[in-house]
Design a protein around this motif. Structure first.
Motif, PDB file in Angstrom:
ATOM      1  N   HIS A   1       0.810  -1.225   0.000  1.00 19.22           N
ATOM      2  CA  HIS A   1       0.000   0.000   0.000  1.00 19.22           C
ATOM      3  C   HIS A   1       0.841   1.272   0.000  1.00 19.22           C
ATOM      4  CE1 HIS A   1      -3.181  -2.689   2.141  1.00 19.22           C
ATOM      5  NE2 HIS A   1      -3.249  -2.825   0.836  1.00 19.22           N
ATOM      6  N   ASN A   2       2.077   1.190   0.481  1.00 22.48           N
ATOM      7  CA  ASN A   2       2.948   2.371   0.503  1.00 22.48           C
ATOM      8  C   ASN A   2       3.769   2.493  -0.779  1.00 22.48           C
ATOM      9  OD1 ASN A   2       4.556   0.119   1.011  1.00 22.48           O
ATOM     10  ND2 ASN A   2       6.008   1.259   2.281  1.00 22.48           N
ATOM     11  N   GLY A   3       3.500   1.649  -1.774  1.00 18.26           N
ATOM     12  CA  GLY A   3       4.215   1.713  -3.046  1.00 18.26           C
ATOM     13  C   GLY A   3       5.435   0.821  -3.118  1.00 18.26           C
ATOM     14  N   GLU A   4       5.813   0.242  -2.017  1.00 16.59           N
ATOM     15  CA  GLU A   4       6.975  -0.646  -1.956  1.00 16.59           C
ATOM     16  C   GLU A   4       6.689  -1.932  -2.745  1.00 16.59           C
ATOM     17  OE1 GLU A   4       9.374  -2.809   1.749  1.00 16.59           O
ATOM     18  OE2 GLU A   4       8.125  -1.041   2.116  1.00 16.59           O
ATOM     19  N   PRO A   5       7.671  -2.438  -3.520  1.00 14.78           N
ATOM     20  CA  PRO A   5       7.405  -3.646  -4.312  1.00 14.78           C
ATOM     21  C   PRO A   5       7.347  -4.911  -3.461  1.00 14.78           C
ATOM     22  CG  PRO A   5       9.692  -2.983  -4.548  1.00 14.78           C
ATOM     23  CD  PRO A   5       9.022  -1.887  -3.766  1.00 14.78           C
ATOM     24  N   PHE A   6       6.407  -5.788  -3.802  1.00 16.62           N
ATOM     25  CA  PHE A   6       6.389  -7.130  -3.228  1.00 16.62           C
ATOM     26  C   PHE A   6       7.290  -8.021  -4.076  1.00 16.62           C
ATOM     27  CE2 PHE A   6       4.681 -11.385  -4.088  1.00 16.62           C
ATOM     28  CZ  PHE A   6       4.930 -11.986  -2.856  1.00 16.62           C
ATOM     29  N   ASN A   7       8.182  -8.762  -3.402  1.00 14.13           N
ATOM     30  CA  ASN A   7       9.099  -9.652  -4.112  1.00 14.13           C
ATOM     31  C   ASN A   7       9.630 -10.718  -3.147  1.00 14.13           C
ATOM     32  OD1 ASN A   7      10.981  -8.256  -2.523  1.00 14.13           O
ATOM     33  ND2 ASN A   7      11.464  -6.819  -4.177  1.00 14.13           N
ATOM     34  N   ALA A   8      10.613 -11.483  -3.625  1.00 15.64           N
ATOM     35  CA  ALA A   8      11.168 -12.568  -2.815  1.00 15.64           C
ATOM     36  C   ALA A   8      11.809 -12.046  -1.531  1.00 15.64           C
ATOM     37  CB  ALA A   8      12.184 -13.361  -3.640  1.00 15.64           C
ATOM     38  N   GLU A   9      12.421 -10.873  -1.604  1.00 14.52           N
ATOM     39  CA  GLU A   9      13.047 -10.314  -0.400  1.00 14.52           C
ATOM     40  C   GLU A   9      12.000  -9.999   0.669  1.00 14.52           C
ATOM     41  OE1 GLU A   9      16.069 -10.132   0.489  1.00 14.52           O
ATOM     42  OE2 GLU A   9      17.130 -10.553  -1.395  1.00 14.52           O
ATOM     43  N   ALA A  10      10.814  -9.590   0.255  1.00 13.42           N
ATOM     44  CA  ALA A  10       9.742  -9.314   1.217  1.00 13.42           C
ATOM     45  C   ALA A  10       9.289 -10.592   1.902  1.00 13.42           C
ATOM     46  CB  ALA A  10       8.569  -8.639   0.510  1.00 13.42           C
ATOM     47  N   VAL A  11       9.233 -11.687   1.145  1.00 13.44           N
ATOM     48  CA  VAL A  11       8.855 -12.980   1.743  1.00 13.44           C
ATOM     49  C   VAL A  11       9.913 -13.422   2.743  1.00 13.44           C
ATOM     50  CG1 VAL A  11       8.334 -15.400   1.274  1.00 13.44           C
ATOM     51  CG2 VAL A  11       7.537 -13.629  -0.308  1.00 13.44           C
ATOM     52  N   LYS A  12      11.176 -13.326   2.347  1.00 12.33           N
ATOM     53  CA  LYS A  12      12.264 -13.713   3.254  1.00 12.33           C
ATOM     54  C   LYS A  12      12.249 -12.852   4.519  1.00 12.33           C
ATOM     55  CE  LYS A  12      17.290 -14.070   3.673  1.00 12.33           C
ATOM     56  NZ  LYS A  12      17.182 -15.227   4.577  1.00 12.33           N
ATOM     57  N   PHE A  13      12.071 -11.539   4.350  1.00 12.28           N
ATOM     58  CA  PHE A  13      12.012 -10.635   5.508  1.00 12.28           C
ATOM     59  C   PHE A  13      10.876 -11.025   6.443  1.00 12.28           C
ATOM     60  CE2 PHE A  13      10.088  -6.967   7.584  1.00 12.28           C
ATOM     61  CZ  PHE A  13      11.172  -6.409   8.245  1.00 12.28           C
ATOM     62  N   THR A  14       9.699 -11.311   5.864  1.00 14.51           N
ATOM     63  CA  THR A  14       8.528 -11.673   6.668  1.00 14.51           C
ATOM     64  C   THR A  14       8.814 -12.883   7.548  1.00 14.51           C
ATOM     65  OG1 THR A  14       6.951 -10.767   5.069  1.00 14.51           O
ATOM     66  CG2 THR A  14       6.131 -12.485   6.552  1.00 14.51           C
ATOM     67  N   PHE A  15       9.432 -13.927   6.979  1.00 12.82           N
ATOM     68  CA  PHE A  15       9.636 -15.159   7.737  1.00 12.82           C
ATOM     69  C   PHE A  15      10.887 -15.113   8.610  1.00 12.82           C
ATOM     70  CE2 PHE A  15       6.397 -16.393   4.814  1.00 12.82           C
ATOM     71  CZ  PHE A  15       5.583 -17.210   5.602  1.00 12.82           C
ATOM     72  N   ASP A  16      11.897 -14.334   8.213  1.00  5.84           N
ATOM     73  CA  ASP A  16      13.031 -14.109   9.123  1.00  5.84           C
ATOM     74  C   ASP A  16      12.537 -13.411  10.385  1.00  5.84           C
ATOM     75  OD1 ASP A  16      14.757 -15.238   7.312  1.00  5.84           O
ATOM     76  OD2 ASP A  16      15.674 -13.343   6.661  1.00  5.84           O
ATOM     77  N   ARG A  17      11.635 -12.465  10.194  1.00  5.48           N
ATOM     78  CA  ARG A  17      11.073 -11.711  11.323  1.00  5.48           C
ATOM     79  C   ARG A  17      10.180 -12.598  12.182  1.00  5.48           C
ATOM     80  NH1 ARG A  17       6.365  -8.257  11.587  1.00  5.48           N
ATOM     81  NH2 ARG A  17       6.690  -6.542  13.061  1.00  5.48           N
ATOM     82  N   LEU A  18       9.323 -13.390  11.524  1.00  5.62           N
ATOM     83  CA  LEU A  18       8.407 -14.277  12.236  1.00  5.62           C
ATOM     84  C   LEU A  18       9.163 -15.329  13.052  1.00  5.62           C
ATOM     85  CD1 LEU A  18       5.619 -15.617  12.795  1.00  5.62           C
ATOM     86  CD2 LEU A  18       5.808 -16.697  10.552  1.00  5.62           C
TER      87      LEU A  18
END
Length: 508
Positions: free
Chosen positions: A101-118
């Motif tokens: 929603h803030n214009g940031e691209p969704f990509n593989a790095e976002a998935v990795k960040f999400t699960f590294d954080r989780l």
């Protein structure tokens, strides 16, 4: 025996229930207002397990997979997936050209960040991390491909990726704004964008016209936090909310008869049982436990207390649950047979049976009273012990301080028997303070290693039959999910799990 289903017994005043319907107040077309009981306090996916969180946030966030009201799993932010390396790796192909929603691209790095954080320190603070510990880590293959490297098989993982902790979050936004800010200003890739959050009051969302699944037909969704069921019904009658999620059984007829409202009552995930103390008291004997199950008329309780908005169950799961065996039938009520079974087990007249339950649950209090009436008819001496929910759930049950039976209600949003059975029956689990059965442990562990759907379902059905044979609990009922809905709402696809997704809904 008297079954009191008066409004007073359900905790509502006659004035509220019998108040005349007020004229429906005008609301803007294109704005849908819902009500849930609890303000989660944080909108970060890893901070909560509350259904009320998902009722709102399922519109803000997307997962790699998705599950709609039809209960079918389908692609979400991942368009496909495959098992590799003898099931030790799951490869996901990601949807391209998606933005947060803030214009940031969704990509593989976002998935990795999400699960590294989780799976890291931040996730450790919340209740979601334990659902994903089968994942060792996530590897980026390329911009639109990720691999989940598994510590162990997890046949329920694809379902879990469709909700709660696994929702994908924006790396740059969280790194710049911080976790505390993200809690109250959530950003996802979902069909609605965050506008405003007023704690204990409401959450306001607006349509995301660039959503990858197409723009929602609504302009705005407002979620109000109303903890009192009678207040939700009054606000629904007045037209100030469009969808109410707290409709007590006693007020269901009131909603149903309202000319401007619809009552939606459907099979949901919530099941209710009386679990047995298998270490102490008369319930130590499995024959006694079977007698108690035989001696309680659950059909009568469903009819009198729940006004028909439930179904009897043979195991601790709904008919929608993966692992449910339709061939299993509830033990039929037979008072004379139950008395004979107790005599054969040499249970003395007046033997005590204490039922511990959540004291804030007015409906279950009536269920417990009805159950106690049947136990008394068996010649036993039942007693009811209410507790504050945190005390019952965090002390009395896990520390094995219950009487002969205790109240257990369970949602199981994954609709997979594993996520109920493992926690209820495996040795050492919080909800299993008394039992340790090597055969049951082996079955529960085995099904977690099996990806073959038919084979795994067969094992789960074997678990259910074994639990029934051991009479570890008295399965009471599968409680319906009930909504009150204003007739101005169109295309409302009522989800059994209360995880709303308002992409196709409109309001007049």
């Amino acid at each position: 025996m008297k079954f009191s289903t008066t409004l007073k017994a359900l905790g509502f005043t006659t004035a509220v229930a019998l108040a005349p319907l007020m004229a429906v107040s005008a609301q803007a077309a294109g704005t849908l207002t819902t009500a849930v009981a609890i303000d989660p306090g944080s909108w970060d996916p890893i901070d909560t397990f509350l259904v009320d969180w998902s009722s709102a946030a399922n519109n803000i966030f997307d997962g790699l997979t998705a599950r709609g009201a039809d209960m079918k799993l389908k692609p979400g932010l991942a368009t496909s997936w495959e098992l590799l390396d003898d099931n030790k790796r799951i490869r996901f192909k990601l949807r391209e050209n998606v933005k947060f929603h803030n214009g940031e691209p969704f990509n593989a790095e976002a998935v990795k960040f999400t699960f590294d954080r989780l799976l890291g320190e931040e996730g450790k603070k919340g209740p979601q991390q334990s659902n994903y510990t089968s994942i060792d880590h996530v590897e980026v293959v390329d911009e639109n491909t990720v691999d989940f490297v598994m510590k162990q098989p997890d046949p329920v993982l694809l379902t879990k990726l469709a909700g709660y902790g696994a929702m994908i979050v924006p790396p740059k936004y969280i790194q710049e704004k911080g976790d505390a800010y993200f809690n109250t200003h959530p950003v996802g890739t979902g069909p609605f964008k965050f506008v405003e959050y007023n704690p204990k009051v409401n959450l306001v969302l607006e349509a995301n016209p660039e959503h990858w699944g197409g723009a929602p037909k609504l302009d705005k969704v407002v979620t109000r936090f109303i903890s009192e069921a009678n207040t939700q019904v009054a606000e629904l009658q007045a037209g100030r909310i469009d969808v109410a999620t707290l409709i007590p059984f006693g007020l269901a007829p009131t909603v149903e008869k309202s000319p401007n409202l619809d009552l939606v009552s459907i099979t949901g995930p919530t099941v209710v049982s009386l679990r047995f103390n298998t270490k102490e008291g008369i319930t130590k004997d499995p024959n006694v436990r079977k007698a108690l199950i035989t001696g309680v008329d659950r059909d009568a309780i469903i009819k009198a207390v729940l006004l028909g908005h439930a179904k009897p169950i043979a195991s601790f799961q709904s008919e929608l649950s993966f692992g449910n065996d339709p061939a299993m039938k509830p033990v039929p009520f037979d008072l004379a047979k139950a008395k004979k079974m107790l005599q054969d087990a040499k249970v003395p007249a007046g033997a005590p049976v204490r039922i511990d339950f959540r004291g804030n649950d007015a409906t279950f209090r009536e269920v417990a009273q009805a159950t106690a009436g049947y136990l008394q008819a068996l010649g036993l001496k039942p007693s009811l012990q209410p507790h504050e929910p945190p005390v019952l759930l965090n002390d009395i049950i896990p520390n094995g301080k219950t009487g002969e039976a205790w109240h257990q209600a369970w949602g199981g949003w994954t609709f997979d028997y594993d996520n109920t059975a493992y926690l209820m029956y495996h040795t050492g689990e919080k909800w299993n303070p008394y039992g340790s059965d090597p055969k049951l442990d082996a079955l529960l562990e085995k099904q977690r290693t099996v990806y073959d759907v038919k084979e795994r379902e067969k094992i789960l059905q074997e678990v259910a039959r074994y639990v029934a044979d051991q009479a570890l609990e008295l399965p009471l009922y599968n409680q319906n999910t009930i909504y009150g809905v204003n007739k101005r709402v169109k295309n409302f696809d009522a989800p059994a799990d209360r995880r709303f997704r308002f992409t196709e809904t409109t309001v007049e």
